[in-house]
Design a protein around this motif. Sequence first.
Motif, short mmCIF file in Angstrom:
data_model
loop_
_atom_site.label_atom_id
_atom_site.label_comp_id
_atom_site.label_asym_id
_atom_site.label_seq_id
_atom_site.Cartn_x
_atom_site.Cartn_y
_atom_site.Cartn_z
N PRO A 2 0.52 -1.30 0.36
CA PRO A 2 -0.37 -0.17 0.27
C PRO A 2 0.77 1.34 0.09
CG PRO A 2 0.56 -0.89 1.90
CD PRO A 2 0.67 -2.02 1.34
N ASP A 3 2.33 1.07 0.38
CA ASP A 3 2.97 2.27 0.40
C ASP A 3 3.50 2.48 -0.51
OD1 ASP A 3 2.17 2.59 3.48
OD2 ASP A 3 3.88 0.95 3.53
N THR A 4 4.19 1.88 -1.35
CA THR A 4 4.70 2.17 -2.12
C THR A 4 3.95 1.52 -3.98
OG1 THR A 4 6.18 -0.66 -2.14
CG2 THR A 4 6.91 1.47 -1.36
N GLY A 5 3.25 0.43 -3.78
CA GLY A 5 2.30 0.17 -4.72
C GLY A 5 2.91 -0.41 -5.64
N LEU A 6 4.28 -1.26 -5.06
CA LEU A 6 4.93 -2.49 -5.77
C LEU A 6 4.49 -3.93 -5.71
CD1 LEU A 6 8.95 -1.60 -4.44
CD2 LEU A 6 7.48 -1.60 -6.39
N LEU A 7 4.61 -4.60 -6.20
CA LEU A 7 3.99 -6.35 -6.29
C LEU A 7 4.87 -6.72 -5.66
CD1 LEU A 7 1.66 -7.67 -7.94
CD2 LEU A 7 3.62 -8.96 -9.04
N LEU A 8 4.03 -8.03 -4.77
CA LEU A 8 4.73 -7.96 -3.27
C LEU A 8 4.83 -9.48 -4.05
CD1 LEU A 8 2.82 -6.74 -0.08
CD2 LEU A 8 5.04 -6.11 -1.52
N GLN A 9 5.92 -10.28 -3.81
CA GLN A 9 5.65 -11.48 -4.73
C GLN A 9 6.53 -12.64 -3.71
OE1 GLN A 9 8.36 -10.98 -8.29
NE2 GLN A 9 7.47 -8.68 -7.72
N THR A 10 5.44 -13.34 -3.74
CA THR A 10 5.61 -14.27 -2.38
C THR A 10 6.19 -15.86 -2.14
OG1 THR A 10 4.55 -12.86 -0.51
CG2 THR A 10 4.60 -15.22 -0.07
N ARG A 11 7.07 -16.68 -2.43
CA ARG A 11 7.01 -17.99 -2.90
C ARG A 11 8.18 -18.81 -1.27
NH1 ARG A 11 11.07 -19.59 -6.47
NH2 ARG A 11 11.10 -21.05 -4.82
N PRO A 12 8.26 -19.62 -1.77
CA PRO A 12 8.79 -20.37 -0.20
C PRO A 12 10.33 -20.30 -0.92
CG PRO A 12 6.53 -21.68 -1.45
CD PRO A 12 7.33 -20.94 -2.35
#
Length: 397
Positions: free
Chosen positions: A196-206
């Motif tokens: 929400p702050d940077t607008g960046l895509l948060l890409q979560t993976r193991p």
Amino acid sequence: MAELKINLDRCVGCGLCVSSCPAGALSMADKKARVDPDTCVLCGLCLGSCRFGAISIEKDHGGAADRDSYRDIWVFCEQRSGAVLDVGLELIAKARELAERRGCRVAALLLGRQVAHAAHSLIAAGADTVYLCEDAQLGHNLELPYAEVITRLIRSHRPEILLFGATAFGRSLAPRVAARVQTGLTADCTELDIDPDTGLLLQTRPAFGGNLMATIHTQIFRPQMATVRPGVLPAPTPDLTRTGEIVPVAPPEGLFDAVVLLEEVLTPPAASIADAEIIVAAGRGIDGHKNMALVEELAELLGGAVGCSRAVVDIGWAEYRHQIGQTGLAVSPKLLIACGISGSIQFLAGIGGAQKVVAINTDPEAPIFGVADYKIVGDCVEVLSALIARIKADRGL
Ligand SMILES: Cc1cc2nc3c(=O)[nH]c(=O)nc-3n(C[C@H](O)[C@H](O)[C@H](O)COP(=O)(O)OP(=O)(O)OC[C@H]3O[C@@H](n4cnc5c(N)ncnc54)[C@H](O)[C@@H]3O)c2cc1C
């Protein structure tokens, strides 16, 4: 973006690079080599052929310099024989959710031979625009022509985010596209979000052998690219009243491919737990091979399939094709009954798409209860036996 450059001062006009180019992008003019940037696929073969160091590939990192000009979320929708794979629809639904927060639009990329009929299903799933490219060369899933079309579209429209399904083809295609447009790629994501702050895509993976979940940002380069495993995101409910734009894309002249497809041998798809609507899954707590019969019986009574944790496969109580999780299959059933499964992050990575989870475990603190909709603290053998008896009694069996 990268570009092939010819140093005309060094070029001696020997023509070796021209004959080395499999794409036909090099030619001679006035005894000097020339490159057609639209045809060049940046394979780099000509660099090795030039003995005078006259050819180089230059990276201008345009995506880094000009981030604000990139907009919208794109989803590559893989199809086979004209039928879009479910993972494409799952990604469009996720892209729609992210686009609402990012204040942008969702576009689907639909490439193939005679695939236009599938475009409306992508709009119903949540796409605002479908870029439709039809060509005989795109009739089979071959990476180079697909990468060529997608790279050109990225260069002309500049999407901020581009998502692929982590299928065999998606895993092979996405890195080729990322390399061509000089950006990063996060493979095998299990969750996507917008910061929400940077607008960046948060890409979560193991990460680290699956022992923790890592969230990765692509801070500098664009587009932000990720692949997501099929089944980890929920499938959308199609909204047939949605409207959108279908944009025909002319295929580039003479799409190049180094691969010649001689024959395609189709094997009939085996029934997979990935497609099951109901799964009864066993964990180590099922306590013995003999008790797997209870899991199988309940699955059969409910018209569902048998799943399991890796521990059960490792012990030899079930075959690998039943394994759910990071190194097994991602599943998205309407109902998952987890029997004696602790709920490790590796197991949970495979059930993100499950709509309702019932967990049976003797340990009230078991992590599986953190994702369960219905929590039964008890011995799963007893609970399964009671459930089976009740269903049979209700059905007069
Ligand atoms: C790189 C890597 C990849 C992995 N990939 C996967 C994967 O894809 N899928 C996967 O599942 N695991 C995977 N694992 C293994 C994972 O870390 C766990 O070891 C595994 O999920 C544990 O399986 P389990 O829950 O069946 O067993 P356990 O963790 O041993 O849990 C058994 C549970 O049963 C409960 N229990 C015991 N007796 C009973 C009873 N009578 N009734 C009810 N409950 C009972 C216990 O309280 C416990 O919660 C991976 C590990 C690594 C390192």
